[in-house]
Enzyme design. Sequence first.
Site, mmCIF file in Angstrom:
data_model
loop_
_atom_site.group_PDB
_atom_site.id
_atom_site.type_symbol
_atom_site.label_atom_id
_atom_site.label_comp_id
_atom_site.label_asym_id
_atom_site.label_seq_id
_atom_site.Cartn_x
_atom_site.Cartn_y
_atom_site.Cartn_z
ATOM 1 C CE LYS A 198 -4.351 -1.678 0.575
ATOM 2 N NZ LYS A 198 -4.111 -3.026 1.215
ATOM 3 C CB SER A 240 0.185 -8.381 -1.127
ATOM 4 O OG SER A 240 -0.661 -8.920 -0.290
ATOM 5 C CD GLU A 263 -10.122 4.234 0.477
ATOM 6 O OE1 GLU A 263 -9.931 5.392 0.587
ATOM 7 O OE2 GLU A 263 -9.625 3.517 0.159
HETATM 8 C C1 LIG Z 1 -5.257 -4.091 0.786
HETATM 9 C C2 LIG Z 1 -4.405 -5.392 1.008
HETATM 10 C C3 LIG Z 1 -4.631 -6.246 -0.291
HETATM 11 C C4 LIG Z 1 -5.786 -6.108 -1.291
HETATM 12 O O1 LIG Z 1 -5.831 -5.098 -1.884
HETATM 13 P P1 LIG Z 1 -5.476 -5.009 -3.510
HETATM 14 O O2 LIG Z 1 -5.590 -3.454 -3.741
HETATM 15 O O3 LIG Z 1 -6.281 -6.140 -4.161
HETATM 16 O O4 LIG Z 1 -4.023 -5.357 -3.568
HETATM 17 C C5 LIG Z 1 -3.957 -7.472 -0.224
HETATM 18 N N1 LIG Z 1 -2.991 -7.689 0.531
HETATM 19 C C6 LIG Z 1 -2.450 -6.970 1.650
HETATM 20 C C7 LIG Z 1 -1.549 -7.017 2.551
HETATM 21 C C8 LIG Z 1 -3.133 -5.608 1.787
HETATM 22 O O5 LIG Z 1 -3.013 -4.712 2.765
#
Ligand SMILES: *Cc1c(COP(=O)(O)O)cnc(C)c1O
Length: 425
Positions: free
Chosen positions: A91, A381, A113
């Site tokens: 993020k 992620s 948000e």
């Molecule tokens: C917010 C988040 C996601 C999902 O958001 P995308 O916009 O689909 O990437 C996935 N993994 C983590 C660790 C997140 O914080």
Amino acid sequence: MRKKSDQRAGYFGPYGGRFVPETLMAPLGELARTYDQVSRQRKFQRRLKDLLRDYAGRPTPLYFADRLSSTLGGVRIFLKREDLLHTGAHKINNAIGQALLAEHMGKGRIIAETGAGQHGVATATAAALLGQSCTVYMGEEDMRRQRLNVDRMRLLGAEVVQVDAGSRTLKDAINEALRDWVTNVRTTHYVLGSVLGPDPYPRMVRDFQRVIGQETRRQLRKQTGQDWPHLAVACVGGGSNSIGLFSAFLEEPRTRLIGVEAGGIGEELGEHAARFRGGRTGVLHGTRTMVLQDRHGQIATTHSVSAGLDYPAIGPEHALLHEQGRVEYTAVTDAEAVEAFHLLAATEGILPALESAHAIAEAVKHACHLSSKKVVVINLSGRGDKDVESVLEYDANKSGSKRDEAKASRHPAETWKNVVWGGDR
Ligand SMILES: *Cc1c(COP(=O)(O)O)cnc(C)c1O
């Protein structure tokens, strides 16, 4: 494949667009113009690149997961380590990019948000870094579930506003943030957290996340001698980490791309957040895309063990990629995701975010069908520290399960093999 002109107009085939009240048309137009102009300036790109490197921790490693690979039969699995970034997820790539853009537009206040709080923390961090004031909208229900992230945001100097409307979760927080933006648009930039919302957000957020795929390409070339994987897997909430990875390989026909949605606890509406399983075309938060809704067009409630995948709509570019068949979309259940969380912890010493665990679970399903020469990239992620409580709670509620029986005598990876293949190997 897709024409540049389509993206200029803010459409991805029939999806995307700007379905907003009149008052937001001018600010969105201004944002799109500024973004198109500024993003091409070398000075802006250099500042962004420097902050991502020196502050956020880019490039993130592309790590060859040796023990995970051999546990699953030898296919070569690489993890793109977005979990190692400052604040613990991808993020921050987008939050820093948009905060810089706000600075360029002379806007000293940013709002956001947040659902699980990850995007809120990233935005509060970027605001502190650049000396901006920051307000984050969060549903009352989410504030209760994600207490620690609320405290983190406040310690970073952000104001966290509790949203009591509707289901008191992410979609209601977005409504409130949009309302704030309409009122304060001259001083305020709205930092949207995923490839959602009206144009230019879906393409702008994607561009800020492209760095994931670009780095992966370079790192693959160096580490394997080939700059594309046979398979790339990422989880899809709004769709920003996945499009960030996939965008580098969309034109590479040898790479199979799989986006993983939240399969939750069942197939019925309300039991999952898999937009391509039961979703229909609709408009939510200013964009036309695939939306989970009931017969009357009311937005459906969703469920997932991972808060970050729990949103009723998907980014419009994914709706098009699905229609074109370029990206496959699958769903992984809560149970499979938690199992994959344990697998990665046991084989690699990494606690993944439950969102990322969905991608791991999907990759595991393919690993046994692939020869050992094949290269698989999983986008990790985020890190899983935030999910430790959820996982413990999940395990505690799962009484008399197969996993519990097996736990006493087996290493978790061994348990997993049995779950996947139904026997020893
Ligand atoms: C917010 C988040 C996601 C999902 O958001 P995308 O916009 O689909 O990437 C996935 N993994 C983590 C660790 C997140 O914080």
